[in-house]
Design a protein around this motif. Structure first.
Motif, PDB file in Angstrom:
ATOM      1  N   THR A  44       0.922  -1.420   0.198  1.00 49.88           N
ATOM      2  CA  THR A  44      -0.068  -0.306   0.036  1.00 49.88           C
ATOM      3  C   THR A  44       0.512   1.021  -0.670  1.00 49.88           C
ATOM      4  OG1 THR A  44      -1.714  -1.107   0.999  1.00 49.88           O
ATOM      5  CG2 THR A  44      -1.500   1.257   1.212  1.00 49.88           C
ATOM      6  N   LEU A  49      -5.463  -6.225   2.997  1.00 49.71           N
ATOM      7  CA  LEU A  49      -5.044  -5.418   3.566  1.00 49.71           C
ATOM      8  C   LEU A  49      -6.118  -5.125   5.495  1.00 49.71           C
ATOM      9  CD1 LEU A  49      -3.725  -2.285   4.671  1.00 49.71           C
ATOM     10  CD2 LEU A  49      -5.264  -0.677   2.902  1.00 49.71           C
ATOM     11  N   ALA A  50      -7.484  -5.701   5.299  1.00 48.77           N
ATOM     12  CA  ALA A  50      -8.232  -5.982   6.390  1.00 48.77           C
ATOM     13  C   ALA A  50      -7.693  -7.433   6.693  1.00 48.77           C
ATOM     14  CB  ALA A  50      -9.508  -6.478   5.335  1.00 48.77           C
ATOM     15  N   TYR A  51      -6.948  -7.715   5.825  1.00 45.13           N
ATOM     16  CA  TYR A  51      -6.494  -9.150   6.366  1.00 45.13           C
ATOM     17  C   TYR A  51      -5.390  -9.157   7.398  1.00 45.13           C
ATOM     18  CZ  TYR A  51      -3.162 -13.686   6.624  1.00 45.13           C
ATOM     19  OH  TYR A  51      -1.880 -13.608   7.604  1.00 45.13           O
ATOM     20  N   SER A  52      -4.609  -7.713   7.430  1.00 47.86           N
ATOM     21  CA  SER A  52      -3.323  -7.479   7.529  1.00 47.86           C
ATOM     22  C   SER A  52      -4.083  -6.187   8.862  1.00 47.86           C
ATOM     23  CB  SER A  52      -2.364  -6.428   7.163  1.00 47.86           C
ATOM     24  OG  SER A  52      -1.870  -5.755   7.773  1.00 47.86           O
ATOM     25  N   THR A  53      -4.813  -6.057   9.104  1.00 47.36           N
ATOM     26  CA  THR A  53      -5.158  -5.117  10.031  1.00 47.36           C
ATOM     27  C   THR A  53      -6.331  -6.131  11.535  1.00 47.36           C
ATOM     28  OG1 THR A  53      -6.429  -3.741   8.593  1.00 47.36           O
ATOM     29  CG2 THR A  53      -6.982  -3.576  10.923  1.00 47.36           C
ATOM     30  N   GLY A  54      -6.962  -6.876  10.499  1.00 46.10           N
ATOM     31  CA  GLY A  54      -6.660  -7.949  11.893  1.00 46.10           C
ATOM     32  C   GLY A  54      -5.601  -8.944  11.540  1.00 46.10           C
ATOM     33  N   SER A  60      -4.777  -4.300  -1.918  1.00 46.08           N
ATOM     34  CA  SER A  60      -6.208  -4.896  -2.377  1.00 46.08           C
ATOM     35  C   SER A  60      -6.394  -4.874  -0.671  1.00 46.08           C
ATOM     36  CB  SER A  60      -5.762  -6.494  -2.281  1.00 46.08           C
ATOM     37  OG  SER A  60      -6.613  -7.488  -1.837  1.00 46.08           O
ATOM     38  N   TRP A  61      -7.807  -4.222  -1.021  1.00 51.05           N
ATOM     39  CA  TRP A  61      -8.517  -4.189   0.241  1.00 51.05           C
ATOM     40  C   TRP A  61      -8.398  -5.445   1.217  1.00 51.05           C
ATOM     41  CZ3 TRP A  61      -9.229  -0.016   2.177  1.00 51.05           C
ATOM     42  CH2 TRP A  61      -9.275   1.284   1.000  1.00 51.05           C
ATOM     43  N   GLN A  62      -8.397  -6.653   0.490  1.00 52.55           N
ATOM     44  CA  GLN A  62      -9.033  -7.741   0.975  1.00 52.55           C
ATOM     45  C   GLN A  62      -7.122  -8.323   2.310  1.00 52.55           C
ATOM     46  OE1 GLN A  62      -9.479  -7.841  -2.109  1.00 52.55           O
ATOM     47  NE2 GLN A  62     -11.640  -7.975  -1.787  1.00 52.55           N
TER      48      GLN A  62
END
Length: 131
Positions: A90, A106-111, A102-104
């Protein structure tokens, strides 16, 4: 721009504060886990000092994700699902206009970052009583 490099900042650059927060939380969470474990197992400090530089090759810092996936297809999943990979890609996409945003991921990384931070806090607080 001075040396002819194409720098193409875009709207993803606005995610910069979130990316800094994710990097800090990952570092803090892993740091708390490693420090808590090394207080009990002293020899682990030698393994950590040897292993951390080796982990640099699992993270696409010097090379982009697309190069890693093309060059090492057997390790592509390990590199892609490393929680810091989405953050670095990013950064690369937001400031240079290149990279795999990739938003997916990025969401995985945030989780995973939230999980690491909570686990690090819990582990450190348990070990803190015996220090």
């Amino acid at each position: 721009m001075i040396k002819g490099y194409a720098i193409a900042p875009n709207i993803a650059m606005l995610l910069f504060p979130l990316m800094i927060l994710l990097v800090a939380a990952q570092g803090l969470g892993l740091g708390m886990i490693i420090s808590a474990v090394t207080t009990k197992y002293r020899d682990l400090a030698f393994v950590v000092s040897f292993g951390v530089p080796l982990l640099m090759y699992v993270v696409p810092i010097v090379y982009p994700l697309s190069t890693a996936e093309a060059t090492y297809p057997a390790y592509a999943a390990i590199i892609r699902y490393n929680p810091i990979t989405a953050v670095l890609e990013t950064f690369r996409y937001g400031f240079l206009g290149k990279g795999a945003f990739s938003w997916q991921l990025l969401a995985y990384s945030t989780g995973v970052t939230a999980l690491l931070f909570v686990a690090g806090t819990v582990v450190f607080n348990r070990v803190e009583k015996t220090l």
